[in-house]
Design a protein around this motif. Structure first.
Motif, PDB file in Angstrom:
ATOM      1  N   VAL A  89      36.045  42.929  31.539  1.00 21.31           N
ATOM      2  CA  VAL A  89      35.507  43.976  32.389  1.00 21.31           C
ATOM      3  C   VAL A  89      34.478  44.787  31.606  1.00 21.31           C
ATOM      4  O   VAL A  89      34.725  45.202  30.467  1.00 21.31           O
ATOM      5  CB  VAL A  89      36.619  44.899  32.922  1.00 21.31           C
ATOM      6  CG1 VAL A  89      36.015  46.062  33.716  1.00 21.31           C
ATOM      7  CG2 VAL A  89      37.593  44.109  33.790  1.00 21.31           C
ATOM      8  N   ASP A  90      33.302  44.970  32.191  1.00 25.96           N
ATOM      9  CA  ASP A  90      32.224  45.703  31.537  1.00 25.96           C
ATOM     10  C   ASP A  90      32.260  47.158  32.008  1.00 25.96           C
ATOM     11  O   ASP A  90      31.890  47.440  33.153  1.00 25.96           O
ATOM     12  CB  ASP A  90      30.875  45.047  31.890  1.00 25.96           C
ATOM     13  CG  ASP A  90      29.714  45.711  31.175  1.00 25.96           C
ATOM     14  OD1 ASP A  90      29.952  46.624  30.385  1.00 25.96           O
ATOM     15  OD2 ASP A  90      28.565  45.291  31.432  1.00 25.96           O
ATOM     16  N   ASP A  91      32.700  48.032  31.128  1.00 28.30           N
ATOM     17  CA  ASP A  91      32.758  49.466  31.478  1.00 28.30           C
ATOM     18  C   ASP A  91      31.685  50.266  30.749  1.00 28.30           C
ATOM     19  O   ASP A  91      31.796  51.482  30.613  1.00 28.30           O
ATOM     20  CB  ASP A  91      34.139  50.033  31.183  1.00 28.30           C
ATOM     21  CG  ASP A  91      34.527  49.886  29.704  1.00 28.30           C
ATOM     22  OD1 ASP A  91      33.683  49.359  28.938  1.00 28.30           O
ATOM     23  OD2 ASP A  91      35.645  50.274  29.344  1.00 28.30           O
ATOM     24  N   SER A  92      30.649  49.579  30.271  1.00 35.18           N
ATOM     25  CA  SER A  92      29.628  50.268  29.477  1.00 35.18           C
ATOM     26  C   SER A  92      28.827  51.277  30.293  1.00 35.18           C
ATOM     27  O   SER A  92      28.183  52.174  29.726  1.00 35.18           O
ATOM     28  CB  SER A  92      28.664  49.234  28.871  1.00 35.18           C
ATOM     29  OG  SER A  92      28.012  48.485  29.881  1.00 35.18           O
ATOM     30  N   GLU A 113      40.618  38.319  34.681  1.00 34.03           N
ATOM     31  CA  GLU A 113      39.861  39.564  34.622  1.00 34.03           C
ATOM     32  C   GLU A 113      39.647  40.138  36.017  1.00 34.03           C
ATOM     33  O   GLU A 113      39.714  41.348  36.230  1.00 34.03           O
ATOM     34  CB  GLU A 113      38.506  39.329  33.926  1.00 34.03           C
ATOM     35  CG  GLU A 113      38.594  39.097  32.429  1.00 34.03           C
ATOM     36  CD  GLU A 113      39.180  37.742  32.083  1.00 34.03           C
ATOM     37  OE1 GLU A 113      39.100  36.828  32.934  1.00 34.03           O
ATOM     38  OE2 GLU A 113      39.715  37.600  30.970  1.00 34.03           O
ATOM     39  N   ILE A 114      39.396  39.257  36.985  1.00 35.12           N
ATOM     40  CA  ILE A 114      39.210  39.708  38.362  1.00 35.12           C
ATOM     41  C   ILE A 114      40.469  40.409  38.872  1.00 35.12           C
ATOM     42  O   ILE A 114      40.406  41.457  39.512  1.00 35.12           O
ATOM     43  CB  ILE A 114      38.854  38.509  39.263  1.00 35.12           C
ATOM     44  CG1 ILE A 114      37.460  37.989  38.916  1.00 35.12           C
ATOM     45  CG2 ILE A 114      38.926  38.890  40.734  1.00 35.12           C
ATOM     46  CD1 ILE A 114      37.076  36.709  39.640  1.00 35.12           C
ATOM     47  N   ALA A 115      41.620  39.840  38.560  1.00 37.42           N
ATOM     48  CA  ALA A 115      42.888  40.402  39.042  1.00 37.42           C
ATOM     49  C   ALA A 115      43.184  41.766  38.434  1.00 37.42           C
ATOM     50  O   ALA A 115      43.943  42.558  39.009  1.00 37.42           O
ATOM     51  CB  ALA A 115      44.026  39.437  38.725  1.00 37.42           C
ATOM     52  N   SER A 116      42.594  42.070  37.279  1.00 39.35           N
ATOM     53  CA  SER A 116      42.871  43.348  36.623  1.00 39.35           C
ATOM     54  C   SER A 116      42.039  44.494  37.184  1.00 39.35           C
ATOM     55  O   SER A 116      42.218  45.648  36.785  1.00 39.35           O
ATOM     56  CB  SER A 116      42.596  43.224  35.119  1.00 39.35           C
ATOM     57  OG  SER A 116      41.198  43.109  34.861  1.00 39.35           O
ATOM     58  N   THR A 117      41.124  44.178  38.101  1.00 40.14           N
ATOM     59  CA  THR A 117      40.266  45.222  38.661  1.00 40.14           C
ATOM     60  C   THR A 117      40.685  45.557  40.098  1.00 40.14           C
ATOM     61  O   THR A 117      41.653  44.997  40.618  1.00 40.14           O
ATOM     62  CB  THR A 117      38.794  44.749  38.681  1.00 40.14           C
ATOM     63  OG1 THR A 117      38.629  43.739  39.689  1.00 40.14           O
ATOM     64  CG2 THR A 117      38.385  44.186  37.327  1.00 40.14           C
ATOM     65  N   ARG A 165      42.458  51.260  46.289  1.00 40.76           N
ATOM     66  CA  ARG A 165      43.105  51.063  44.987  1.00 40.76           C
ATOM     67  C   ARG A 165      42.375  51.874  43.933  1.00 40.76           C
ATOM     68  O   ARG A 165      41.190  52.194  44.083  1.00 40.76           O
ATOM     69  CB  ARG A 165      43.096  49.578  44.599  1.00 40.76           C
ATOM     70  CG  ARG A 165      43.840  48.678  45.566  1.00 40.76           C
ATOM     71  CD  ARG A 165      43.636  47.210  45.210  1.00 40.76           C
ATOM     72  NE  ARG A 165      44.114  46.921  43.862  1.00 40.76           N
ATOM     73  CZ  ARG A 165      43.841  45.773  43.225  1.00 40.76           C
ATOM     74  NH1 ARG A 165      43.079  44.854  43.812  1.00 40.76           N
ATOM     75  NH2 ARG A 165      44.315  45.557  42.017  1.00 40.76           N
ATOM     76  N   ALA A 166      43.091  52.200  42.858  1.00 38.86           N
ATOM     77  CA  ALA A 166      42.479  52.947  41.762  1.00 38.86           C
ATOM     78  C   ALA A 166      41.372  52.116  41.115  1.00 38.86           C
ATOM     79  O   ALA A 166      41.502  50.900  40.978  1.00 38.86           O
ATOM     80  CB  ALA A 166      43.533  53.309  40.720  1.00 38.86           C
ATOM     81  N   PHE A 167      40.318  52.793  40.720  1.00 37.99           N
ATOM     82  CA  PHE A 167      39.169  52.100  40.145  1.00 37.99           C
ATOM     83  C   PHE A 167      39.500  51.521  38.771  1.00 37.99           C
ATOM     84  O   PHE A 167      39.992  52.224  37.894  1.00 37.99           O
ATOM     85  CB  PHE A 167      37.975  53.053  40.024  1.00 37.99           C
ATOM     86  CG  PHE A 167      36.767  52.410  39.414  1.00 37.99           C
ATOM     87  CD1 PHE A 167      35.981  51.561  40.158  1.00 37.99           C
ATOM     88  CD2 PHE A 167      36.430  52.653  38.092  1.00 37.99           C
ATOM     89  CE1 PHE A 167      34.851  50.957  39.604  1.00 37.99           C
ATOM     90  CE2 PHE A 167      35.320  52.058  37.529  1.00 37.99           C
ATOM     91  CZ  PHE A 167      34.525  51.210  38.282  1.00 37.99           C
ATOM     92  N   HIS A 168      39.228  50.227  38.600  1.00 35.39           N
ATOM     93  CA  HIS A 168      39.436  49.575  37.309  1.00 35.39           C
ATOM     94  C   HIS A 168      38.247  48.675  36.946  1.00 35.39           C
ATOM     95  O   HIS A 168      38.404  47.709  36.214  1.00 35.39           O
ATOM     96  CB  HIS A 168      40.721  48.730  37.328  1.00 35.39           C
ATOM     97  CG  HIS A 168      41.970  49.537  37.410  1.00 35.39           C
ATOM     98  ND1 HIS A 168      42.432  50.328  36.378  1.00 35.39           N
ATOM     99  CD2 HIS A 168      42.857  49.707  38.420  1.00 35.39           C
ATOM    100  CE1 HIS A 168      43.551  50.928  36.737  1.00 35.39           C
ATOM    101  NE2 HIS A 168      43.831  50.574  37.974  1.00 35.39           N
ATOM    102  N   ASP A 199      36.441  31.070  38.782  1.00 35.39           N
ATOM    103  CA  ASP A 199      37.836  30.655  38.650  1.00 35.39           C
ATOM    104  C   ASP A 199      38.336  30.898  37.225  1.00 35.39           C
ATOM    105  O   ASP A 199      39.493  31.284  37.025  1.00 35.39           O
ATOM    106  CB  ASP A 199      37.961  29.177  39.022  1.00 35.39           C
ATOM    107  CG  ASP A 199      39.411  28.717  39.072  1.00 35.39           C
ATOM    108  OD1 ASP A 199      40.194  29.320  39.831  1.00 35.39           O
ATOM    109  OD2 ASP A 199      39.763  27.765  38.344  1.00 35.39           O
ATOM    110  N   ALA A 200      37.477  30.669  36.245  1.00 30.82           N
ATOM    111  CA  ALA A 200      37.870  30.899  34.846  1.00 30.82           C
ATOM    112  C   ALA A 200      38.042  32.378  34.546  1.00 30.82           C
ATOM    113  O   ALA A 200      38.715  32.740  33.568  1.00 30.82           O
ATOM    114  CB  ALA A 200      36.823  30.291  33.914  1.00 30.82           C
TER     115      ALA A 200
END
Length: 219
Positions: free
Chosen positions: A211-214, A135-139, A176-179, A130-131
């Motif tokens: 978001v971890d994009d490493s 970040e979840i919504a941005s993916t 949806r586009a990958f984020h 929930d916290a």
């Protein structure tokens, strides 16, 4: 009668009924002190900031099983037929609950880091998720797998503080586009000390993440 003395008396009475033998008052008090997180009975009696009499106000009790193991090994002259430490712990917990001196949740573990990283985080995954809702919504992913990578525990004077670093992983929405499909997070969980060294309040969470994009790169 103090909780310390009540528990020591209960342990002695149980031992006498079980074996017909005698457990000395000194030994009983030292074992009970260790159960409550104190190296000696005198250290427990010297507690003034958060006395055990406040135990009924605590939400969580974490008996100090490792310290009980250490103190039992160090005490000389204990009866050879004294019940195992796990039996003693169960006896004291049941007595505290039956007498109404503690009505919260008991954690019985010798590895607090493992308990927090497994059972506790599993039971409180929704609070962390929930916290991380922003970040979840941005993916473009559906998240349902929370993994703690590292857990550290600090015993402070006023609180027990657990820091959990991990990842919340999900599955991509192909429409949806990958984020991103993984969020790295850190959650600082604070259990305020209420009574003695084993009675705590329900925890508060302070969680951050991104978001971890490493794992991804541009060709």
């Amino acid at each position: 009668m103090t909780i310390h003395k009540d528990c020591a008396d209960h342990l002695r009475t149980h031992y006498a009924a079980l074996t017909g033998g005698k457990l000395s008052s000194g030994h009983a008090h030292e074992l009970v002190a260790a159960f409550f997180g104190y190296g000696t009975g005198s250290a427990l009696r010297a507690e003034t900031q958060r006395p055990l009499d406040l135990l009924s106000q605590a939400d969580i009790m974490i008996p100090d099983l490792p310290l009980l193991d250490i103190r039992r090994a160090a005490l000389s002259g204990l009866p050879e037929d004294l019940p195992a430490n796990d039996v003693i712990v169960d006896l004291l917990v049941e007595h505290l609950e039956a007498s109404g001196q503690f009505t919260g949740t008991v954690w019985l573990t010798r590895d607090l880091v493992d308990h927090i990283g497994a059972d506790f985080i599993r039971d409180n995954a929704f609070t962390i998720e929930d916290a991380l809702s922003g970040e979840i919504a941005s993916t473009n992913a559906f998240f349902d797998e929370l993994y703690p990578d590292e857990v550290t525990v600090e015993h402070g004077d006023d609180a027990l503080i657990a820091t959990v670093d991990g990842h919340l992983n999900g599955e991509n929405d192909q429409d949806r586009a990958f984020h991103g499909d993984s969020i790295a997070f850190e959650s600082v969980v604070t259990f305020d000390r209420v009574a003695g060294r084993t009675g705590y309040s329900n925890p508060s969470f302070a969680t951050t993440g991104e978001v971890d994009d490493s794992r991804y790169y541009d060709d």
